[in-house]
Design an enzyme around this catalytic site. Structure first.
Site, PDB file in Angstrom:
ATOM      1  N   GLN A   1      -4.540  -5.191   6.899  1.00 26.02           N
ATOM      2  CA  GLN A   1      -5.699  -6.158   6.230  1.00 26.02           C
ATOM      3  C   GLN A   1      -5.690  -7.453   6.895  1.00 26.02           C
ATOM      4  O   GLN A   1      -6.331  -8.444   6.231  1.00 26.02           O
ATOM      5  CB  GLN A   1      -5.250  -6.217   4.629  1.00 26.02           C
ATOM      6  CG  GLN A   1      -5.280  -5.005   3.954  1.00 26.02           C
ATOM      7  CD  GLN A   1      -6.888  -4.163   3.878  1.00 26.02           C
ATOM      8  OE1 GLN A   1      -7.761  -5.304   4.140  1.00 26.02           O
ATOM      9  NE2 GLN A   1      -7.219  -3.106   3.574  1.00 26.02           N
TER      10      GLN A   1
ATOM     11  N   LYS B   1     -10.595  -0.716  10.106  1.00 27.42           N
ATOM     12  CA  LYS B   1     -10.855  -1.901   9.109  1.00 27.42           C
ATOM     13  C   LYS B   1     -11.045  -3.248   9.932  1.00 27.42           C
ATOM     14  O   LYS B   1     -11.489  -4.117   9.318  1.00 27.42           O
ATOM     15  CB  LYS B   1      -9.560  -2.169   8.458  1.00 27.42           C
ATOM     16  CG  LYS B   1      -8.949  -1.144   7.492  1.00 27.42           C
ATOM     17  CD  LYS B   1      -7.813  -1.413   6.725  1.00 27.42           C
ATOM     18  CE  LYS B   1      -7.225  -0.384   6.015  1.00 27.42           C
ATOM     19  NZ  LYS B   1      -7.849   0.238   4.953  1.00 27.42           N
TER      20      LYS B   1
ATOM     21  N   CYS C   1      -4.712   2.685  -3.631  1.00 25.96           N
ATOM     22  CA  CYS C   1      -3.684   3.128  -3.046  1.00 25.96           C
ATOM     23  C   CYS C   1      -2.431   1.930  -3.057  1.00 25.96           C
ATOM     24  O   CYS C   1      -1.670   1.882  -2.203  1.00 25.96           O
ATOM     25  CB  CYS C   1      -3.820   3.252  -1.502  1.00 25.96           C
ATOM     26  SG  CYS C   1      -4.869   4.621  -1.173  1.00 25.96           S
TER      27      CYS C   1
ATOM     28  N   ASP D   1       2.920  -4.793   8.162  1.00 23.05           N
ATOM     29  CA  ASP D   1       1.646  -3.733   8.022  1.00 23.05           C
ATOM     30  C   ASP D   1       0.454  -4.911   8.180  1.00 23.05           C
ATOM     31  O   ASP D   1       0.366  -5.563   7.313  1.00 23.05           O
ATOM     32  CB  ASP D   1       2.018  -3.184   6.445  1.00 23.05           C
ATOM     33  CG  ASP D   1       0.353  -2.542   6.199  1.00 23.05           C
ATOM     34  OD1 ASP D   1      -0.356  -2.777   7.094  1.00 23.05           O
ATOM     35  OD2 ASP D   1       0.405  -1.889   5.073  1.00 23.05           O
TER      36      ASP D   1
ATOM     37  N   HIS E   1       1.038  -1.335   0.187  1.00 27.73           N
ATOM     38  CA  HIS E   1       0.287  -0.091  -0.065  1.00 27.73           C
ATOM     39  C   HIS E   1       0.763   1.256   0.141  1.00 27.73           C
ATOM     40  O   HIS E   1       1.937   1.357   0.486  1.00 27.73           O
ATOM     41  CB  HIS E   1      -0.917  -0.024   1.258  1.00 27.73           C
ATOM     42  CG  HIS E   1      -1.826   0.986   1.452  1.00 27.73           C
ATOM     43  ND1 HIS E   1      -1.712   2.165   1.787  1.00 27.73           N
ATOM     44  CD2 HIS E   1      -3.328   1.051   1.190  1.00 27.73           C
ATOM     45  CE1 HIS E   1      -2.783   2.705   1.679  1.00 27.73           C
ATOM     46  NE2 HIS E   1      -3.730   2.189   1.473  1.00 27.73           N
TER      47      HIS E   1
END
Ligand code: PLP
Length: 424
Positions: free
Chosen positions: A219, A242, A380, A216, A139
């Protein structure tokens, strides 16, 4: 997703009652509305997820009864708010399986988590000629902060390629991991492709060379059980919005020994031990990295979202979503002219696709007329689009409250899209 669970975690989860999607759906007020005269099908969860009553209630309760600024007050309301805030830290600690609350820093979200590491750890440890290693599927928030750092330090951003399925090239990764690599930063789950990266192996390989790893987890948090102790990563960052919590809040996990050596990020209230005009001494962890009045209600809401996910059980959620993703993949493949972008061996929740001869924005606009919310664009992740030779994709992203019937609505909506364009 189950096959990748061994990659993700070894921590055992207590058995929960069977997963009941209708019961879950009943918790989310926003799902029960009509859009353009049709029942909403919300498939934009990778961008942001809807919120359960439990999260809304927790924030309402805080603002209605227990609200004041935290940490500094001696009065009852400040004590209550502080307790609620610090309780959420303990929830985040358990959610990530961190070792201590000193390792849990509340931030605005994943973007701020990565920027914090780049601007503190990175500025101290990355110098001229050094390298920062990311992957081609990141991202923008896991690209740009490192580019900014590399520009400032005259360091180099190195990128691990991905193959046509959307898997990272592990041979290339091993080769790129060199003596000048100062940090590896990669997504646990790709937002544009759904790929679940072999993060545990990445950490092992990087650590063999003494290179720290940031994951990261934006998600991953809504879909997979996360265990930073099992992963061994140095940093892990997530976004509240999220994972069914509020926006504007997230967590950066950092290993205590690593955080201890990092300079502060922002200066201000709460992050100090004492201030004079001559010298300021900094607070202990984790407060040293939480300057100013934080998003108090957001943190409390995030704590409620963590309780919500934990109560249902991430293993049950993963199993349900894996089945739903398989069904969705199969159904989408039946649509003429549709190409799925991202077919990695291990995937979570994301169905990115293009339709021959139809721009993704048109797909999104026509689906909206059918009450179906998907995202269209580059998500993104412009380098991912370039890699697959498309300007954009349409993306249906699943969450624990989606159903097979909703997938069927999506597929029927896509047939409508084709009809509008005069395709048989
Ligand atoms: C993989 C990934 N990383 C980082 C981010 C940025 O998260 P946030 O906007 O919550 O900071 C996103 C958001 O879409 C994401 O999908």
């Amino acid at each position: 997703m189950s096959s990748s669970q061994t990659e993700v975690a070894t921590r055992k989860e207590a058995p929960k009652r069977p997963f009941d999607v209708e019961r879950v759906r009943a918790d989310f007020p926003a799902l029960h509305q009509d859009i353009k005269g049709k029942p909403l099908v919300y498939l934009d969860n990778a961008a942001s997820a809807q919120k359960p009553r439990q999260v809304l209630d927790a924030m309402m309760r805080l603002y209605s009864h227990d609200y004041a600024n935290i940490h500094r007050g001696v009065h009852e309301l400040s004590e209550r708010a502080t307790k609620a805030y610090e309780n959420a830290r303990l929830k985040a600690l358990r959610f990530l399986n961190a070792a201590s609350e000193r390792e849990i820093i509340f931030v605005r979200g994943t973007t701020e988590g990565i920027n914090l590491v780049a601007q503190t750890y990175g500025r101290v440890n990355v110098g001229g000629g050094d390298e920062v290693l990311i992957t081609h599927m990141e991202h923008h928030s896991n690209i740009v902060p490192w580019q900014m750092l590399c520009e400032e330090k005259r360091a180099h951003l190195k990128v691990v390629p991905i193959d046509d399925r959307g898997d990272m090239d592990m041979d290339a990764f091993k080769k790129l991991l060199g003596p000048r690599t100062k940090i590896v930063s990669l997504a646990h789950v790709s937002n544009a492709l759904g790929t679940i990266n072999p993060v545990r192996t990445v950490v092992e390989l990087a650590h063999e060379r003494g290179v720290p790893v940031l994951i990261d987890g934006a998600q991953a948090a809504p879909h997979l059980r996360i265990d930073v102790a099992a992963l061994g990563c140095d940093f892990y960052t997530i976004s509240g919005h999220k994972m069914f919590g509020p926006s504007g809040v997230g967590v950066l996990y950092g290993k205590e020994a690593v955080l201890e050596k990092m300079p502060p990020y922002q200066g201000g209230g709460d992050m100090i031990a004492s201030v004079t005009f001559e010298k300021t001494t900094y607070n202990r962890l984790p407060f040293r990295f939480e300057a100013g009045t934080p998003n108090i209600a957001g943190v409390v809401g995030l704590g409620a979202a963590i309780d919500y996910l934990t109560e249902i059980g991430l293993d049950a959620i993963s199993a349900y979503e894996e089945e739903l993703l398989d069904y969705g993949t199969e159904q989408l493949r039946s649509v003429p002219g549709l190409r799925i972008v991202g077919e990695a061996r291990h995937k979570a929740s994301v169905l990115s696709f293009v339709l021959d001869g139809i721009h993704p924005h048109d797909i999104g606009t026509i689906l909206d007329q059918e009450g179906i919310a998907v995202r269209t664009g580059h998500h993104c992740a412009q380098p991912v689009m370039d890699r697959f030779g498309v300007p954009a994709t349409a993306r249906a992203s699943l969450a624990l409250y989606n159903t097979r019937e909703e997938i069927d609505r999506l597929v029927s909506g896509l047939h409508t899209v084709r009809q509008v364009f005069g395709l048989k």
